[in-house]
Scaffold this motif. Sequence first.
Motif, mmCIF file in Angstrom:
data_model
loop_
_atom_site.group_PDB
_atom_site.id
_atom_site.type_symbol
_atom_site.label_atom_id
_atom_site.label_comp_id
_atom_site.label_asym_id
_atom_site.label_seq_id
_atom_site.Cartn_x
_atom_site.Cartn_y
_atom_site.Cartn_z
ATOM 1 N N LEU A 47 0.828 -1.207 0.000
ATOM 2 C CA LEU A 47 0.000 0.000 0.000
ATOM 3 C C LEU A 47 0.862 1.256 0.000
ATOM 4 O O LEU A 47 0.553 2.224 -0.708
ATOM 5 N N ARG A 48 1.926 1.258 0.793
ATOM 6 C CA ARG A 48 2.826 2.428 0.819
ATOM 7 C C ARG A 48 3.396 2.705 -0.569
ATOM 8 O O ARG A 48 3.390 3.845 -1.044
ATOM 9 N N GLU A 49 3.892 1.642 -1.200
ATOM 10 C CA GLU A 49 4.530 1.842 -2.504
ATOM 11 C C GLU A 49 3.514 2.213 -3.576
ATOM 12 O O GLU A 49 3.767 3.083 -4.412
ATOM 13 N N MET A 50 2.357 1.580 -3.576
ATOM 14 C CA MET A 50 1.337 1.905 -4.568
ATOM 15 C C MET A 50 0.801 3.319 -4.368
ATOM 16 O O MET A 50 0.458 4.010 -5.335
ATOM 17 N N ASP A 51 0.724 3.765 -3.135
ATOM 18 C CA ASP A 51 0.305 5.139 -2.871
ATOM 19 C C ASP A 51 1.270 6.118 -3.531
ATOM 20 O O ASP A 51 0.856 7.117 -4.140
ATOM 21 N N HIS A 52 2.566 5.813 -3.428
ATOM 22 C CA HIS A 52 3.581 6.655 -4.078
ATOM 23 C C HIS A 52 3.498 6.537 -5.597
ATOM 24 O O HIS A 52 3.482 7.550 -6.312
ATOM 25 N N VAL A 53 3.447 5.306 -6.097
ATOM 26 C CA VAL A 53 3.478 5.065 -7.543
ATOM 27 C C VAL A 53 2.304 5.717 -8.253
ATOM 28 O O VAL A 53 2.464 6.385 -9.281
ATOM 29 N N LEU A 54 1.102 5.526 -7.733
ATOM 30 C CA LEU A 54 -0.092 6.016 -8.418
ATOM 31 C C LEU A 54 -0.133 7.535 -8.493
ATOM 32 O O LEU A 54 -0.760 8.095 -9.410
ATOM 33 N N LYS A 55 0.544 8.207 -7.599
ATOM 34 C CA LYS A 55 0.620 9.670 -7.689
ATOM 35 C C LYS A 55 1.459 10.104 -8.891
ATOM 36 O O LYS A 55 1.413 11.273 -9.300
ATOM 37 N N HIS A 56 2.231 9.167 -9.460
ATOM 38 C CA HIS A 56 3.039 9.453 -10.647
ATOM 39 C C HIS A 56 2.478 8.822 -11.919
ATOM 40 O O HIS A 56 2.787 9.278 -13.030
ATOM 41 N N THR A 57 1.695 7.763 -11.779
ATOM 42 C CA THR A 57 1.295 6.992 -12.962
ATOM 43 C C THR A 57 -0.199 7.010 -13.252
ATOM 44 O O THR A 57 -0.620 6.493 -14.288
ATOM 45 N N TYR A 58 -1.000 7.565 -12.346
ATOM 46 C CA TYR A 58 -2.440 7.628 -12.591
ATOM 47 C C TYR A 58 -2.780 8.954 -13.252
ATOM 48 O O TYR A 58 -2.451 10.027 -12.720
ATOM 49 N N PHE A 59 -3.442 8.886 -14.405
ATOM 50 C CA PHE A 59 -3.832 10.096 -15.124
ATOM 51 C C PHE A 59 -5.336 10.301 -14.967
ATOM 52 O O PHE A 59 -6.143 9.606 -15.571
ATOM 53 N N SER A 60 -5.697 11.259 -14.133
ATOM 54 C CA SER A 60 -7.087 11.579 -13.872
ATOM 55 C C SER A 60 -7.681 12.358 -15.044
ATOM 56 O O SER A 60 -6.968 12.793 -15.948
ATOM 57 N N ARG A 61 -8.996 12.558 -15.016
ATOM 58 C CA ARG A 61 -9.601 13.360 -16.077
ATOM 59 C C ARG A 61 -9.116 14.801 -15.984
ATOM 60 O O ARG A 61 -8.931 15.469 -17.000
ATOM 61 N N LYS A 62 -8.894 15.308 -14.743
ATOM 62 C CA LYS A 62 -8.362 16.660 -14.581
ATOM 63 C C LYS A 62 -6.968 16.762 -15.205
ATOM 64 O O LYS A 62 -6.657 17.726 -15.914
ATOM 65 N N GLY A 63 -6.128 15.752 -14.947
ATOM 66 C CA GLY A 63 -4.793 15.746 -15.530
ATOM 67 C C GLY A 63 -4.832 15.625 -17.041
ATOM 68 O O GLY A 63 -4.023 16.230 -17.748
ATOM 69 N N THR A 64 -5.793 14.848 -17.550
ATOM 70 C CA THR A 64 -5.934 14.692 -18.997
ATOM 71 C C THR A 64 -6.383 15.987 -19.633
ATOM 72 O O THR A 64 -5.879 16.390 -20.701
ATOM 73 N N ARG A 65 -7.324 16.678 -18.997
ATOM 74 C CA ARG A 65 -7.771 17.972 -19.515
ATOM 75 C C ARG A 65 -6.620 18.978 -19.503
ATOM 76 O O ARG A 65 -6.488 19.789 -20.432
ATOM 77 N N LYS A 66 -5.798 18.937 -18.466
ATOM 78 C CA LYS A 66 -4.640 19.829 -18.390
ATOM 79 C C LYS A 66 -3.664 19.531 -19.520
ATOM 80 O O LYS A 66 -3.119 20.451 -20.160
ATOM 81 N N PHE A 67 -3.439 18.236 -19.787
ATOM 82 C CA PHE A 67 -2.563 17.845 -20.891
ATOM 83 C C PHE A 67 -3.101 18.374 -22.223
ATOM 84 O O PHE A 67 -2.355 18.933 -23.033
ATOM 85 N N LEU A 68 -4.398 18.220 -22.457
ATOM 86 C CA LEU A 68 -4.985 18.649 -23.725
ATOM 87 C C LEU A 68 -4.985 20.176 -23.861
ATOM 88 O O LEU A 68 -4.776 20.703 -24.960
#
Length: 344
Positions: A47-68
Amino acid sequence: MAERDDLLASIAATTADYREADGEVPTPERVERWISQFDAAVQIPILREMDHVLKHTYFSRKGTRKFLAGLFQTEKLVGEDPCAFWKGVKFLDIQGGGASQKEMLALFSKVLEKKCGFEAADCGAAPHAFVYLDDAIFTGNRVRRDLETWIAEQAPAEAKVHVITIALHSGGQYYANGKIKEAAKAAGKNIDLTWWREIELEDRKAHTTTSDVLRPVAIPEDEGVKAYVAGMRFPPNLRTAGHIGGNGIFSSDAGRQLLEVEFLKAGMRIRQMCPHLNQYQRPLGNMILDTLGFGSLIVTFRNCPNNAPLALWAGDPWHPLFPRTTNSDTSMKRFMAMLAKDVF
């Protein structure tokens, strides 16, 4: 239990819009059900490692809109007049499987409508360039096949093509780029291909040690894993310990090794318990080549790729952290309904 509860809540919060249109939003309870399938001693460390990883590898809709939104005005691509550039672009809607391209085009069309007063469908009457837009590239097979078919059947004799994604994996891009160029040569066409991405993840075999994907440093003492490795045509490509990759996805090499070992072991158990997996759905993710698996940890708000470890997405009877959808038509309809309501 305070740390455990905090980690469950944090992971659920990071991924809070996962497949929201399909009603698959993660909750602390879902994360708990998932992590409880691992040995008790490794649950909190995972859980500790996945909590760290997903903050770098999960692309939310907000992040996707920011990218676009950033893509819209990337000067190196569009020059000084973004609206004029995009008006002259033909957006390719040619994906042979899945709905990611259609959904990315729908999202970008919203950007164009807001900024320029026209939609993607209104562009490219006399195109100066073609755009292949998608969320991510993994092995490169999808973009390769799509563009090979387009080049053979629809592309003009000369064309400028921009392949644009949020994330791409170096090996997949290298492979697809070579195959697309071969297709253009075979068709007698001049295709000028440029690749654009926000994040590039290293996965090439020659760079295994410094890669950004799961590549174990050793084969764990697990009978199922050892039997799987013994059946491989070639020995697995193991990495040298001590590296977290160029993108800093992992918190430490120890944390990385934990995921590599535990997801590999879980992947073997899943292959034994889940009757619907095919031979290419390997312990660490879908891969045609005979390996331990692709090992990507990229997940978007739309879906979890099958190139991620089985432990993240496989189901029935395994309880996945990110249930995948393979019904792209139904998922697309729900996505478009939410988009029409300006939920996105």
